[in-house]
Design a protein around this motif. Structure first.
Motif, mmCIF file in Angstrom:
data_model
loop_
_atom_site.group_PDB
_atom_site.id
_atom_site.type_symbol
_atom_site.label_atom_id
_atom_site.label_comp_id
_atom_site.label_asym_id
_atom_site.label_seq_id
_atom_site.Cartn_x
_atom_site.Cartn_y
_atom_site.Cartn_z
ATOM 1 N N HIS A 136 55.088 24.294 63.934
ATOM 2 C CA HIS A 136 55.253 23.689 62.602
ATOM 3 C C HIS A 136 55.216 22.174 62.782
ATOM 4 O O HIS A 136 56.166 21.570 63.250
ATOM 5 N N LEU A 137 54.108 21.567 62.407
ATOM 6 C CA LEU A 137 54.012 20.109 62.573
ATOM 7 C C LEU A 137 54.939 19.383 61.610
ATOM 8 O O LEU A 137 55.270 18.229 61.826
ATOM 9 N N PHE A 138 55.348 20.061 60.539
ATOM 10 C CA PHE A 138 56.260 19.426 59.568
ATOM 11 C C PHE A 138 57.604 20.160 59.647
ATOM 12 O O PHE A 138 58.118 20.339 60.744
ATOM 13 N N ALA A 139 58.154 20.619 58.528
ATOM 14 C CA ALA A 139 59.477 21.246 58.572
ATOM 15 C C ALA A 139 59.408 22.626 59.239
ATOM 16 O O ALA A 139 58.338 23.242 59.314
ATOM 17 N N VAL A 140 60.550 23.112 59.678
ATOM 18 C CA VAL A 140 60.634 24.443 60.299
ATOM 19 C C VAL A 140 60.080 25.509 59.341
ATOM 20 O O VAL A 140 59.482 26.498 59.762
ATOM 21 N N GLU A 141 60.266 25.266 58.045
ATOM 22 C CA GLU A 141 59.827 26.224 57.023
ATOM 23 C C GLU A 141 58.350 26.075 56.684
ATOM 24 O O GLU A 141 57.882 26.659 55.710
ATOM 25 N N GLN A 142 57.607 25.273 57.455
ATOM 26 C CA GLN A 142 56.177 25.054 57.175
ATOM 27 C C GLN A 142 55.317 25.416 58.399
ATOM 28 O O GLN A 142 54.782 24.530 59.079
ATOM 29 N N PRO A 143 55.165 26.736 58.688
ATOM 30 C CA PRO A 143 54.367 27.142 59.851
ATOM 31 C C PRO A 143 52.891 26.754 59.706
ATOM 32 O O PRO A 143 52.311 26.919 58.635
ATOM 33 N N ASP A 144 52.304 26.241 60.800
ATOM 34 C CA ASP A 144 50.891 25.843 60.782
ATOM 35 C C ASP A 144 49.981 27.070 60.831
ATOM 36 O O ASP A 144 50.208 27.993 61.615
ATOM 37 N N PHE A 145 48.927 27.029 60.015
ATOM 38 C CA PHE A 145 47.904 28.079 60.067
ATOM 39 C C PHE A 145 47.064 27.924 61.330
ATOM 40 O O PHE A 145 46.914 26.817 61.856
ATOM 41 N N ASN A 146 46.466 29.033 61.746
ATOM 42 C CA ASN A 146 45.517 29.026 62.865
ATOM 43 C C ASN A 146 44.103 28.950 62.303
ATOM 44 O O ASN A 146 43.530 29.958 61.908
ATOM 45 N N TRP A 147 43.540 27.758 62.285
ATOM 46 C CA TRP A 147 42.210 27.559 61.696
ATOM 47 C C TRP A 147 41.075 28.001 62.610
ATOM 48 O O TRP A 147 39.911 27.913 62.246
ATOM 49 N N ASP A 148 41.424 28.484 63.816
ATOM 50 C CA ASP A 148 40.379 29.074 64.663
ATOM 51 C C ASP A 148 40.101 30.505 64.220
ATOM 52 O O ASP A 148 39.148 31.132 64.684
ATOM 53 N N ASN A 149 40.931 31.000 63.340
ATOM 54 C CA ASN A 149 40.794 32.374 62.855
ATOM 55 C C ASN A 149 39.972 32.393 61.551
ATOM 56 O O ASN A 149 40.380 31.804 60.549
ATOM 57 N N PRO A 150 38.809 33.072 61.555
ATOM 58 C CA PRO A 150 37.945 33.082 60.354
ATOM 59 C C PRO A 150 38.662 33.605 59.111
ATOM 60 O O PRO A 150 38.310 33.225 57.984
ATOM 61 N N VAL A 151 39.670 34.441 59.284
ATOM 62 C CA VAL A 151 40.392 35.001 58.140
ATOM 63 C C VAL A 151 41.069 33.863 57.348
ATOM 64 O O VAL A 151 41.093 33.875 56.110
#
Ligand code: GLC
Length: 553
Positions: free
Chosen positions: A175-190
């Motif tokens: 989470h680059l920001f708050a703990v409650e803001q998990p980062d997406f995995n943009w390597d995933n086409p979904v």
């Protein structure tokens, strides 16, 4: 397409866009929080002000840990703010007034309450559910150490360890920001497909564009290597999680989507990157605008401002895109305070850097400088973004009681940085305190009853009073925006610097228009007809901290 005639070029080359921080703009249902209907009720105000476009901060369902920048569902409206039908009506009514409509999109991270993240928590390591976010095993004997040394922007480590479904301590998520803001995995086409679907959803509903949150995020360096130094966002320094080349592929795909709709739909990047990197975001096959944070970061200093304008304008326009000037937004200290206290706009992490020495704050001087800065900004080539309340010269609310601070930065900085609440206080519409100075439809609410308390002097800055005062900042903005529409040489185009002494920043625009800003001792008013001045002009004298627009021929 001719780029010299305003009516023939895409609207986003010239537009003055007004940023609405929805929670604090206007509250129609009396719950102390702004909402969609509140905005709708103020459309006539925005039309009279003369802005060309609106940008609404995130209005999606959200637990509001970061006031909407933690999105739980990208294709609906936060119930506290209204409904999709109301949103649609607002977009249509803005359009009927000739006002474009931009919404915020938050692709770097979601809320931890997003359905996908909840599914990821329940699923096993390595599962497709986990692959939508950035989960990793920890380091150390039992995985008890975070996967790398990255720090969150709001403070503390950028990794959080989870408890697996079987009750054991498990993987970590980024989470680059708050703990409650998990980062997406943009390597995933979904993930990519999901956001493309989100774009289509809103484009079909009629929005003209997207302000892209953390537009320099999303793609992380393969292998997630340790970073050598903390992120210093506006320098050329390389970071393993910001400003990676891979983000541009996303924007090239998005641009194709925007262009598949009529009406010059667009994206504007919130990219805190170096002057050299910024133009990449607005190459012809990528986004339309990118906020020029180097301008926002400048102190009230003639040399610094001139250098930042010159360098960023020259670099930005190499791609053929317009510059996008900005002095304020919901993340930075209000310019009235910054310009009075000699503060920079970006890279803020302590009360002193955020507010300066409040005992020495001179609101009169700060307001004078902020007004001059507005005329400077609105005369520069390209578009401009203004933040709600900037047109009222609202100062920062520096005295919010500690137990009322809500910005996640406050807690995550270990209670050392008060955070950004001071620029997010609900607007004063009326001089009387009833209804939180007219912010709320509930007349019983007072100055401390809306979601953030308002300072005692808020009523003196109210729209209602400024409308009646010919010398108010509101009327200065109205006049400036009116002139900007009528002057063919303003908006996008060229500028020529004028040499007018070491303390004066001056330039011309095509069609016999000049802007002078005096930072030093009083000088005589330059020759020509005065179109507008940021301060009353007496005896042909251009005082210090004053800007003037002149018709030179
Ligand atoms: C952007 C937003 C800011 C938010 C952060 C995380 O910088 O402008 O308000 O906290 O992204 O989404």
């Amino acid at each position: 397409m001719s780029l010299t005639v305003r009516s023939e070029r895409p609207w986003w080359r010239d537009a003055v866009t007004y940023q609405i921080y929805i929670r604090s703009f206007a509250d129609s249902n009396g719950d102390g929080k702004g909402d969609v209907e509140g905005i709708r009720s103020r459309l006539p105000y925005l039309k009279t002000l003369g802005v060309d476009a609106l940008w609404i901060t995130p209005w999606y369902p959200s637990p509001q840990m970061d006031h909407g920048y933690d999105v739980a569902d990208y294709m609906d409206i936060e119930p506290d703010y209204g409904t999709l039908d109301e949103a649609k009506r607002l977009i249509d009514e803005a359009h009927a007034l000739g006002i474009k409509f931009i919404i915020d999109i938050v692709p770097n991270h979601s809320s931890d309450k997003h359905k996908w993240f909840q599914e990821a928590l329940k699923a096993a390591p390595g599962s497709p559910e986990r692959e939508r976010y950035v989960f990793r095993d920890g380091k150390g004997k039992d995985g008890e150490l975070p996967p790398n040394n990255w720090q969150a922007i709001f403070g503390g480590p950028a990794w959080e360890r989870i408890t697996e479904a079987d009750g054991t301590l498990g993987q970590w998520y980024l989470h680059l920001f708050a703990v409650e803001q998990p980062d997406f995995n943009w390597d995933n086409p979904v993930v990519r497909e999901h956001f493309e679907e989100v774009l289509h959803f809103w484009l079909k509903l009629g929005v003209d564009g997207f302000r892209i949150d953390v537009a320099h995020g999303m793609i992380k360096e393969p292998g997630l290597p340790d970073e050598l130094k903390g992120a210093d966002l506006l320098t050329a320094q390389k970071s393993p999680y910001f400003d990676q080349e891979g983000v541009h592929e996303i924007y090239r795909a998005w641009r194709k989507i925007f262009d598949s709709y009529p009406g010059n739909r667009m994206g504007v990047a919130e990219a805190w990157v170096s002057k050299e990197s910024l133009p990449k975001y607005i190459r012809p096959d990528e986004l339309a605008n990118s906020f020029n944070f180097h301008f926002l970061d400048s102190k009230w200093d003639v040399k610094e401002l001139k250098k930042n304008i010159k360098e960023s304008f020259e670099l930005l326009t190499t791609t053929g895109a317009p510059a996008s000037w900005v002095l304020e937004n919901h993340d930075v200290t209000r310019s009235v305070n910054r310009f009075d206290q000699g503060l920079k706009g970006g890279g803020v992490d302590s009360p002193l850097k955020r507010f300066g020495d409040t005992s020495k704050f001179d609101i009169k001087r700060g307001t004078k400088r902020a007004r001059a800065a507005s005329l400077l900004m609105l005369a520069l080539p390209g578009g401009a973004y203004i933040y709600q309340g900037e047109e009222l010269a609202l100062p920062e609310a520096t005295g919010i009681p500690k137990d009322r601070l809500t910005d996640p930065r406050w807690k995550l900085s270990g209670y050392t940085d008060p955070g950004r609440d001071g620029c997010r206080v609900p607007l004063p519409w009326k001089a009387d305190v009833a209804g939180s100075y007219g912010f709320s439809g509930n007349p019983k609410l007072g100055d401390s009853d809306s979601w953030l308390p308002q300072p005692k002097h808020w009523g003196t800055l109210a729209v209602e009073l400024q409308e009646k005062d010919p010398e108010s900042t509101l009327n200065l903005y109205r006049a400036a925006l009116d002139i900007r529409h009528k002057e063919a040489g303003l908006g996008d185009g060229t500028m020529e610097w004028i040499e007018a002494g070491k303390d004066v920043l001056a330039f011309t625009r095509p069609g016999g228009f000049a802007c002078y800003v005096n930072f030093g001792k009083a000088i005589s008013v330059p020759a020509g007809e005065i179109l507008l001045a940021s301060n009353p002009i007496q005896s042909d004298v251009l005082e210090t901290d004053t800007a003037i627009w002149i018709r030179t021929k």
